[in-house]
Design an enzyme around this catalytic site. Structure first.
Site, mmCIF file in Angstrom:
data_model
loop_
_atom_site.group_PDB
_atom_site.id
_atom_site.type_symbol
_atom_site.label_atom_id
_atom_site.label_comp_id
_atom_site.label_asym_id
_atom_site.label_seq_id
_atom_site.Cartn_x
_atom_site.Cartn_y
_atom_site.Cartn_z
ATOM 1 N N HIS A 82 -7.537 -5.167 -1.340
ATOM 2 C CA HIS A 82 -6.349 -4.387 -0.997
ATOM 3 C C HIS A 82 -5.623 -5.036 0.180
ATOM 4 C CE1 HIS A 82 -4.062 -0.698 -1.249
ATOM 5 N NE2 HIS A 82 -4.172 -0.527 0.065
ATOM 6 N N SER A 117 0.823 -1.193 0.000
ATOM 7 C CA SER A 117 0.000 0.000 0.000
ATOM 8 C C SER A 117 0.871 1.263 0.000
ATOM 9 C CB SER A 117 -0.909 -0.069 1.223
ATOM 10 O OG SER A 117 -2.148 0.451 0.896
ATOM 11 N N LYS A 160 4.384 1.790 -2.119
ATOM 12 C CA LYS A 160 4.988 2.954 -2.802
ATOM 13 C C LYS A 160 6.389 3.171 -2.221
ATOM 14 C CE LYS A 160 0.448 5.265 -2.199
ATOM 15 N NZ LYS A 160 -0.507 4.606 -3.030
ATOM 16 N N TRP A 177 -9.692 0.676 -6.325
ATOM 17 C CA TRP A 177 -9.139 1.976 -5.906
ATOM 18 C C TRP A 177 -7.669 2.100 -6.315
ATOM 19 C CZ3 TRP A 177 -10.167 6.695 -4.581
ATOM 20 C CH2 TRP A 177 -9.374 7.414 -3.685
#
Ligand code: GCU
Length: 427
Positions: A408, A264, A268, A357
């Protein structure tokens, strides 16, 4: 204070729980509509990773490594994540657990406090497990975690950790659910595992700079870093580089085989860490989404405008990034170029098919667009522009892509894919 902390923990748990499942994606976030319709994505064109700023084409690895790659690193530094300082002068390591046999003797545990500055205020605990039966230095996967070490693993011998609450206090971390990092599975496969808590580096909320490492580097009188200076993601990445500084001194770790991972916002982080700190030999970026591997120019799911909204995660990025919220196509780079910085080192992008998303397709298309850079080195990327189905493990190429069936999260089975990927390229 205690009440805020409990509410915060509950919200995190609800979030983590629901993220793992398919969910109806929100149509509006921070007052900004979210598009989930492929027909509405619109046309976009991506900057060419292999055309240098002076217009010349990059056709060999030398021009890539010495000319184009440094240009792209600078773009991400100045415009997206923000420049971080170098190795701090006052850094020191205190190995307070020098090697305790754990898990029935299968692993050796070490714990190290890494002092990030001369004072004792800024410090992070690194927890390491190594295969006990290794006869030579072990490969290792370094994970950046949402949880303090004592919550990240199932091992009562780990030093009790502290967690941030939103009032700027570090409070004792309380275990509310079993840890999910399958340390023993990695150990059984000959792979060491290390973990650090991201909050030891910089807290993850908008006032975090007051308490985190970035605050220490503010110019006198300044309350925020300059426009091209580090946001929280860059700070977390900087912390991972400090963990690497320690790992390079540990002779039971093979410092040419250290991988980095996170999920998540920490996906990144792992991607940016591996992109610019080439000491990391392999990267696994989970569900990194917008501002990670996903293409920002593709209007699907979260956008730069959502992520940099002042009610959301603007503090995770360099202030310069905010200026692009309404004009992503004027950025000189995009997710595919972040991916390309890892070449020729192995990189696995892990996504979830219902994680709308984070735009799993946007990550796939970014990998497709980054493949020419891997090809310069004779390494394979997706090799197709057809999205794989959920659960398909046929794209574990050096530039690899794996999408689980689900949302996710990093699911238990994903770790088996990580182990396969690490075995393939790092053993
Ligand atoms: C939010 C944010 C994402 C981020 C995610 C996470 O959903 O919008 O960009 O990846 O949080 O870190 O869980």
């Amino acid at each position: 204070m205690k009440r805020y902390y409990i509410i915060g923990c509950l919200l995190t748990l609800i979030q983590l729980h629901t993220y793992g499942q398919a969910q109806t994606p929100p149509a509006v976030v921070a007052g900004i509509p979210v598009n989930y319709d492929e027909q509405q994505v619109g046309a976009y064109s991506l900057p060419d990773p292999l055309t240098a700023q002076d217009g010349t084409k990059v056709t060999d690895t030398d021009a890539w490594l010495h000319k184009r790659r440094p240009e792209i690193v600078k773009m991400f530094e100045a415009l997206q994540f923000g420049k971080a300082p170098g190795k701090p002068a006052g850094m020191r390591f205190e190995v307070f657990d020098k090697g305790t046999p754990v898990f029935g003797g299968a692993a050796i545990r070490k714990q190290v406090t890494i002092y990030l500055s001369k004072d004792t205020l800024h410090k992070m605990d690194l927890l390491i497990y190594l295969p006990a039966k290794a006869v030579k230095p072990s490969p290792l996967l370094l994970q950046v975690s949402f949880f303090p070490n004592s919550l990240a693993v199932e091992d009562p011998g780990v030093k009790p950790g502290f967690m941030w609450d939103k009032t700027g206090h570090k409070v004792p971390a309380v275990k509310t659910r079993p840890a999910t990092l399958p340390v023993e599975r990695f150990i059984a496969n000959g792979i060491g595992i290390a973990t650090v808590y991201y909050g030891d580096i910089e807290p993850d909320f908008k006032e975090g700079i007051r308490y985190g490492i970035r605050g220490l580097y503010l110019k006198p009188g300044a309350e925020q870093p300059a426009d091209d200076e580090w946001g929280a993601i860059s700070a977390w990445a900087w912390g991972l580089s400090r963990a690497m500084d320690y790992l390079q001194t540990d002779r039971s770790v093979d410092d040419r085989r250290i991988a980095v991972t996170g999920a998540s916002r920490l996906g990144k982080t792992a991607l940016w860490t591996g992109a610019h700190d080439t000491r990391f030999a392999l990267v696994i970026a989970s569900i990194s989404g917008e501002g990670g591997a996903a293409l920002s120019r593709r209007n699907y799911g979260e956008t730069v405008k959502h992520i940099t909204d002042t009610s959301r995660y603007f503090y995770q990025f360099a202030p310069n990034y905010h200026g692009y919220s309404d004009k992503v196509s004027s950025l000189p780079m995009d997710g595919h170029m972040l991916i390309s910085l890892v070449a020729p080192r192995p990189l696995l992008l892990q996504t979830g098919n219902t994680d709308y998303w984070s735009d799993p397709k946007g990550e796939f298309l970014a990998a497709v667009a980054a493949e020419p850079v891997y090809r310069l080195f004779g390494k394979q990327g997706p090799g197709t522009d057809v999205m794989p189905a959920a659960g398909d493990t046929s794209l574990l190429h050096p530039l690899g892509y794996y999408m689980h069936a689900g949302g996710h999260a990093v699911l238990p089975g994903d770790y088996d894919v990580f182990i396969t990927f690490i075995h393939k390229y790092m053993k």
